[in-house]
Design a protein around this motif. Structure first.
Motif, PDB file in Angstrom:
ATOM      1  N   GLY A 264      46.339  42.342  43.390  1.00 50.88           N
ATOM      2  CA  GLY A 264      45.321  41.743  42.545  1.00 50.88           C
ATOM      3  C   GLY A 264      45.558  41.996  41.072  1.00 50.88           C
ATOM      4  O   GLY A 264      46.297  42.906  40.680  1.00 50.88           O
ATOM      5  N   VAL A 265      44.901  41.188  40.245  1.00 45.75           N
ATOM      6  CA  VAL A 265      45.052  41.293  38.797  1.00 45.75           C
ATOM      7  C   VAL A 265      44.550  42.638  38.278  1.00 45.75           C
ATOM      8  O   VAL A 265      45.085  43.193  37.318  1.00 45.75           O
ATOM      9  N   TRP A 266      43.525  43.205  38.959  1.00 42.18           N
ATOM     10  CA  TRP A 266      42.948  44.467  38.487  1.00 42.18           C
ATOM     11  C   TRP A 266      43.918  45.625  38.712  1.00 42.18           C
ATOM     12  O   TRP A 266      44.106  46.465  37.824  1.00 42.18           O
TER      13      TRP A 266
ATOM     14  N   LEU B 258      41.445  37.170  32.077  1.00 43.34           N
ATOM     15  CA  LEU B 258      41.214  35.795  32.519  1.00 43.34           C
ATOM     16  C   LEU B 258      42.511  34.983  32.502  1.00 43.34           C
ATOM     17  O   LEU B 258      42.775  34.196  33.418  1.00 43.34           O
ATOM     18  N   TYR B 259      43.318  35.176  31.462  1.00 42.75           N
ATOM     19  CA  TYR B 259      44.583  34.444  31.370  1.00 42.75           C
ATOM     20  C   TYR B 259      45.504  34.793  32.535  1.00 42.75           C
ATOM     21  O   TYR B 259      46.057  33.905  33.198  1.00 42.75           O
ATOM     22  N   PHE B 260      45.670  36.099  32.815  1.00 42.58           N
ATOM     23  CA  PHE B 260      46.542  36.491  33.914  1.00 42.58           C
ATOM     24  C   PHE B 260      45.970  36.041  35.253  1.00 42.58           C
ATOM     25  O   PHE B 260      46.723  35.712  36.174  1.00 42.58           O
ATOM     26  N   GLY B 261      44.641  36.018  35.368  1.00 46.16           N
ATOM     27  CA  GLY B 261      44.034  35.484  36.580  1.00 46.16           C
ATOM     28  C   GLY B 261      44.384  34.021  36.789  1.00 46.16           C
ATOM     29  O   GLY B 261      44.606  33.574  37.921  1.00 46.16           O
ATOM     30  N   SER B 262      44.480  33.268  35.691  1.00 45.49           N
ATOM     31  CA  SER B 262      44.795  31.839  35.806  1.00 45.49           C
ATOM     32  C   SER B 262      46.248  31.587  36.188  1.00 45.49           C
ATOM     33  O   SER B 262      46.581  30.512  36.692  1.00 45.49           O
TER      34      SER B 262
ATOM     35  N   GLY C 107      39.446  48.165  32.098  1.00 51.14           N
ATOM     36  CA  GLY C 107      38.915  46.995  32.786  1.00 51.14           C
ATOM     37  C   GLY C 107      39.556  46.810  34.144  1.00 51.14           C
ATOM     38  O   GLY C 107      38.878  46.495  35.136  1.00 51.14           O
ATOM     39  N   GLY C 108      40.870  47.026  34.203  1.00 48.22           N
ATOM     40  CA  GLY C 108      41.567  46.922  35.468  1.00 48.22           C
ATOM     41  C   GLY C 108      41.086  47.961  36.471  1.00 48.22           C
ATOM     42  O   GLY C 108      40.880  47.655  37.652  1.00 48.22           O
TER      43      GLY C 108
END
Length: 285
Positions: free
Chosen positions: A19-21, A67-71, A173-174
């Motif tokens: 996951g991104v986190w 948000l960018y990396f999530g996209s 945040g991660g």
């Protein structure tokens, strides 16, 4: 920008199983000690002059990058990057609204052109907006606000300290997101819609370690190069060259994933680049 275009194209390798986190938590755990050691080696303090202002800037930019990396797991990097690089449009809009900056006809034209470019790239379905359209646009808005805060609140800060603040913020945040999605029950619909964004802790593999290390240290070298560029050259000139990211991202997206934007998306990318250059150049006058 060539390095960033390459390492960002590695994110889909990570997104397959992680996951991104978790990615950002571990990437920051690798990057933060390196930045602190560099500051200590140069005899400079890692603490900012204005903690609150740097904290606001760090949270805004870190949120935009999450948000960018999530996209990146939802769309080709050239398209996500094009949406992110529409941030000069939002910088200009927020400058007018928040700081009463006067705007001429050329920059009004650039805003309209850039907005049309974003629509061509993302092709959003207004009746049924999904994360693929919302994530990069929200990232662009937050990134634009972060740029304004950098300009108006953090201009006298050590650039390496500002960089450190970013990595600390995105790492925190991660870690918070990782804990939340690891221990909280996740609705099945969320997991199916965007697993990269809602996935909790997964046991690291050697592949994850490899791609995350390359991404972390590549980002450090690339961002260090950008900071040095802004220190020794005219900022408006350096800002224009940042758009070369879209060319490198598109090239590596083709070389690694055999993915290229369609003709409408390419036209949109060209419109966004032109709009950004007009906004940047006209800011001199």
């Amino acid at each position: 920008m060539s390095i960033i275009g390459f390492v960002d194209n590695l994110v889909p390798f990570i997104a397959k199983d992680f996951g991104v986190w978790q990615f950002h938590a571990i990437r920051s755990a690798l990057a933060v000690p390196v930045v602190v050691l560099l500051l200590r080696f140069k005899g400079r303090t890692p603490f900012p002059k204005h903690f609150g202002k740097v904290a606001v800037r760090s949270i805004l930019v870190a949120s935009s990058m999450l948000l960018y990396f999530g996209s990146l797991a939802l769309m080709p990097i050239a398209e996500a990057g094009a949406a992110l690089f529409s941030s000069p449009i939002f910088v200009l809009v927020f400058s007018v609204v928040l700081f009463r900056t006067p705007v001429g006809i050329w920059r009004i034209f650039a805003i309209a052109l850039g907005f049309c470019g974003v629509l061509l790239v993302l092709k959003p379905d207004l009746a049924n907006l999904d994360a693929a359209a919302i994530f990069p646009i929200a990232a662009s808005v937050l990134y634009g606000l972060g740029q304004l805060v950098t300009r108006h609140w953090c201009s006298d800060e050590d650039t390496m300290v500002v960089l450190l603040g970013f990595f600390v913020a995105i790492g925190c945040g991660g870690a918070i997101g990782l804990a939340a999605f690891t221990f909280a029950p996740i609705p099945e619909a969320w997991d199916q819609a965007g697993p990269f964004f809602v996935r909790g802790w997964q046991p690291p593999t050697w592949e994850f370690a490899l791609w995350t290390c390359i991404q972390a240290f590549g980002s450090l070298v690339a961002v260090g190069g950008i900071i040095k560029g802004y220190q020794i050259a005219e900022p408006t000139l350096v800002g224009v060259f940042e758009y070369s990211f879209l060319l490198f991202a598109g090239f590596w997206g083709w070389a690694i994933w055999r993915v290229l934007p369609d003709s409408l998306a390419l036209l949109g990318i060209a419109a966004i680049v032109l709009a950004g250059i007009v906004i940047t150049v006209r800011s001199r006058f």
